[in-house]
Design an enzyme around this catalytic site. Structure first.
Site, PDB file in Angstrom:
ATOM      1  N   ASP A  14       0.354  -1.318   0.234  1.00 12.94           N
ATOM      2  CA  ASP A  14      -0.274   0.164   0.039  1.00 12.94           C
ATOM      3  C   ASP A  14       0.627   1.716   0.309  1.00 12.94           C
ATOM      4  O   ASP A  14       0.222   2.320   0.465  1.00 12.94           O
ATOM      5  CB  ASP A  14      -1.338   0.072   1.351  1.00 12.94           C
ATOM      6  CG  ASP A  14      -1.660  -0.950   1.161  1.00 12.94           C
ATOM      7  OD1 ASP A  14      -2.213  -1.364   0.077  1.00 12.94           O
ATOM      8  OD2 ASP A  14      -2.373  -1.861   2.271  1.00 12.94           O
ATOM      9  N   LYS A  17       2.072   2.049  -5.022  1.00 13.53           N
ATOM     10  CA  LYS A  17       2.851   1.699  -5.901  1.00 13.53           C
ATOM     11  C   LYS A  17       1.225   2.084  -7.878  1.00 13.53           C
ATOM     12  O   LYS A  17       1.841   2.451  -8.823  1.00 13.53           O
ATOM     13  CB  LYS A  17       2.242  -0.010  -6.119  1.00 13.53           C
ATOM     14  CG  LYS A  17       3.772  -0.825  -5.131  1.00 13.53           C
ATOM     15  CD  LYS A  17       3.436  -1.796  -5.006  1.00 13.53           C
ATOM     16  CE  LYS A  17       2.341  -1.956  -4.105  1.00 13.53           C
ATOM     17  NZ  LYS A  17       2.123  -2.000  -2.846  1.00 13.53           N
ATOM     18  N   GLY A  41      -4.807  -4.176  -3.566  1.00 15.77           N
ATOM     19  CA  GLY A  41      -5.650  -3.282  -4.225  1.00 15.77           C
ATOM     20  C   GLY A  41      -4.942  -1.946  -4.607  1.00 15.77           C
ATOM     21  O   GLY A  41      -3.886  -1.473  -3.903  1.00 15.77           O
ATOM     22  N   HIS A  42      -4.831  -1.833  -5.959  1.00 14.56           N
ATOM     23  CA  HIS A  42      -3.924  -0.545  -6.337  1.00 14.56           C
ATOM     24  C   HIS A  42      -4.794   0.295  -6.518  1.00 14.56           C
ATOM     25  O   HIS A  42      -5.510   0.820  -7.731  1.00 14.56           O
ATOM     26  CB  HIS A  42      -2.615  -0.659  -7.824  1.00 14.56           C
ATOM     27  CG  HIS A  42      -2.139  -1.686  -6.543  1.00 14.56           C
ATOM     28  ND1 HIS A  42      -1.227  -2.868  -8.074  1.00 14.56           N
ATOM     29  CD2 HIS A  42      -1.652  -2.416  -5.915  1.00 14.56           C
ATOM     30  CE1 HIS A  42      -0.459  -3.080  -7.254  1.00 14.56           C
ATOM     31  NE2 HIS A  42      -0.874  -3.662  -5.575  1.00 14.56           N
ATOM     32  N   GLN A 223       2.113  -5.631  -3.458  1.00 11.52           N
ATOM     33  CA  GLN A 223       2.206  -6.142  -2.362  1.00 11.52           C
ATOM     34  C   GLN A 223       3.454  -5.405  -1.793  1.00 11.52           C
ATOM     35  O   GLN A 223       3.778  -4.311  -2.193  1.00 11.52           O
ATOM     36  CB  GLN A 223       3.013  -7.925  -1.716  1.00 11.52           C
ATOM     37  CG  GLN A 223       1.500  -7.905  -1.157  1.00 11.52           C
ATOM     38  CD  GLN A 223       0.405  -8.777  -3.098  1.00 11.52           C
ATOM     39  OE1 GLN A 223       1.249  -9.597  -3.366  1.00 11.52           O
ATOM     40  NE2 GLN A 223      -0.974  -8.131  -2.488  1.00 11.52           N
TER      41      GLN A 223
END
Ligand code: GDP
Ligand code: IMO
Ligand code: MG
Length: 421
Positions: A14, A17, A41-42, A223
């Protein structure tokens, strides 16, 4: 010789990215995810819209680029379909832009159930996974029991599935875990059909073919380094290699084909789920980071734990990845802080160390260096020269300590709130 540039997280995920991949994509022809799955979750923000990507590379919004889901990724057909359909509904049809590796592994409905069952069995020692079936899917890959995307094109698909399901069900029986799979399974088979409309390819040939044609490639990590299965805070990690070497394995590129390694970190630190976090703050300051930085999981909505920047861990991550350029995110979150701290060493059993230890116990205490806060809105700054002296002191201290230049500084979630030096 054309190289693949890699962008990856240096902390516990988080870091931002998604935002940075989107910002860098105009300079590349291909963007490729190399590991992880829908545990990621980007988040991307532009033109007042916000998108969260889980399995689809973050290059998808910069028109005309090829996006690849590499062999190192694990895919849940149901979640992939939801993601792709939501993007199509917002005017981004992916079927021509997106390629999926035949060798990427499939997350089965029973993998998700196993993830929940293993977590329940661990009790208070649970990892706090995202519940997406990541661990069980990678376990099947390594134990040579997995199902791959290429299998969806096989005449034996149903039989391969039935064998895997039977194996999982016998484990679930052993664990005494109750579950209902019917609805999940129905949706999964429909979603597998949906998957077939995408280009399912030998991505290692595609990627190396691009390099041979001098096309530029950006590899997007998921990650972060401290969640890497080998180098992270084991066992509180994910089940893939999130480090730079993971890009070689997860895309089929040779190590001598790696170019720039962009390492992303937050100006502070967060972690979601269980596991050690040396600089975690349990006080008002941590709560402020969480509320100003909106530190809640992009996928699970869980509270993210917050704390000061940890240079011991950051230097370790830089070493493992061979980072050539640093990207610092979310400095704006600390705009109003009187002081900002950075851990420069750890104290363990009365001794100081600059090494990230094998095990992080309760007796480990970070040694902090304190900086004056910058006390101004960094979002008003348009170039590095506009930054206040106190902020430059912070950035330049990190550069001196790590020996790596901070090339990009992000001062807000929007694509435009990015300062490139
Ligand atoms: P990722 O998983 O590494 O892509 O990061 P996430 O999307 O899970 O979390 C990063 C969060 O911070 C998202 O909500 C972003 O919109 C937000 N964000 C990214 N960069 C900045 C920044 O510089 N400042 C602020 N305030 N928010 C940011
Ligand atoms: P992005 O790509 C933050 C964490 C989980 C849990 C551990 C194992 O958005 O940075 P898993 O479901 O992978 O088996 O969970 O890893 N985790 C993440 N934390 N960001 C992520 O992805 C994460 N993906 C997994 O919270 O602690
Ligand atoms: Mg995320």
């Amino acid at each position: 010789m054309k190289k693949v540039d890699v962008i990856l997280g240096l902390q516990w995920g988080d870091e931002g990215k998604g935002k940075v991949v989107d910002v860098l994509t105009p300079a590349y022809e291909v963007v490729a995810r190399f590991q992880g799955g829908p545990n990621a979750g980007h988040t991307l923000e532009f033109n007042g819209e916000k998108y969260v990507l889980r399995s689809i590379p973050s290059g998808i919004f910069q028109g005309g680029k090829t996006n690849i889901i590499g062999n190192g990724v694990v895919i849940d057909a149901v979640l992939f379909r939801e993601e792709a359909e939501a993007l199509a509904a917002s005017g981004h049809d992916l079927t021509k832009q997106l390629c999926i590796s035949k060798k990427a592994h499939l997350i089965l409905p029973t993998h998700r159930i196993l993830d929940a069952a293993y977590e329940a069995a661990k009790g208070s020692a649970k990892i706090g996974t995202t519940g997406k079936g990541i661990g069980p899917t990678y376990t099947d890959k390594v134990s040579r029991n997995g199902m791959r995307v290429g299998d969806v094109l096989s005449a034996d698909f149903r039989q391969i599935y039935a064998r895997a399901k039977a194996r999982h069900e016998s484990i679930l029986r052993g664990l005494g875990y109750e579950y209902d799979i019917a609805e999940l399974e129905r949706k999964w088979f429909e979603a597998v059909e949906y998957l077939k409309r995408f280009n399912i390819i030998d991505s290692e040939y595609f990627v190396n073919g691009c390099l041979a044609q001098d096309k530029s490639i950006l590899a997007e990590g998921a990650q972060g380094t401290l969640l890497d299965v080998d180098f992270g805070s084991y066992p509180f990690v994910t089940s893939s290699n999130t480090v730079c070497a993971g890009a070689c394995v997860g895309l089929g590129i040779a190590p001598n084909r790696i170019g720039e390694v962009y390492g992303i970190f937050k100006a502070y630190c967060t972690r979601v789920g269980g596991g050690p976090f040396p600089t975690e703050l349990f006080d008002e300051t941590g709560a402020r980071m969480r509320s100003i930085g909106h530190e809640y999981g992009a996928v699970t909505g869980r509270e993210r734990r917050c704390g000061w920047l940890d240079l011991v861990a950051l230097k370790y991550s830089i070493m493992i990845n061979g980072v050539t350029q640093l990207i610092m995110m979310k400095s704006d979150v600390m705009n109003d802080f009187e002081t900002v701290k950075v851990a420069t060493e750890y104290e363990v059993g009365g001794e100081r160390t600059a090494h990230f230890p094998y095990e992080i116990g309760d007796d480990l205490k970070p040694v902090y260096r304190e900086f004056e806060g910058w006390k101004c809105d960094l979002r008003d700054c348009k170039s590095y020269d506009d930054f206040p002296a106190a902020f430059k002191t912070y950035v330049e201290f990190i550069e001196r300590e790590t020996g790596v230049p901070v090339k990009i500084i992000s001062v807000g979630p929007d694509r435009g709130e990015t300062i490139v030096r």
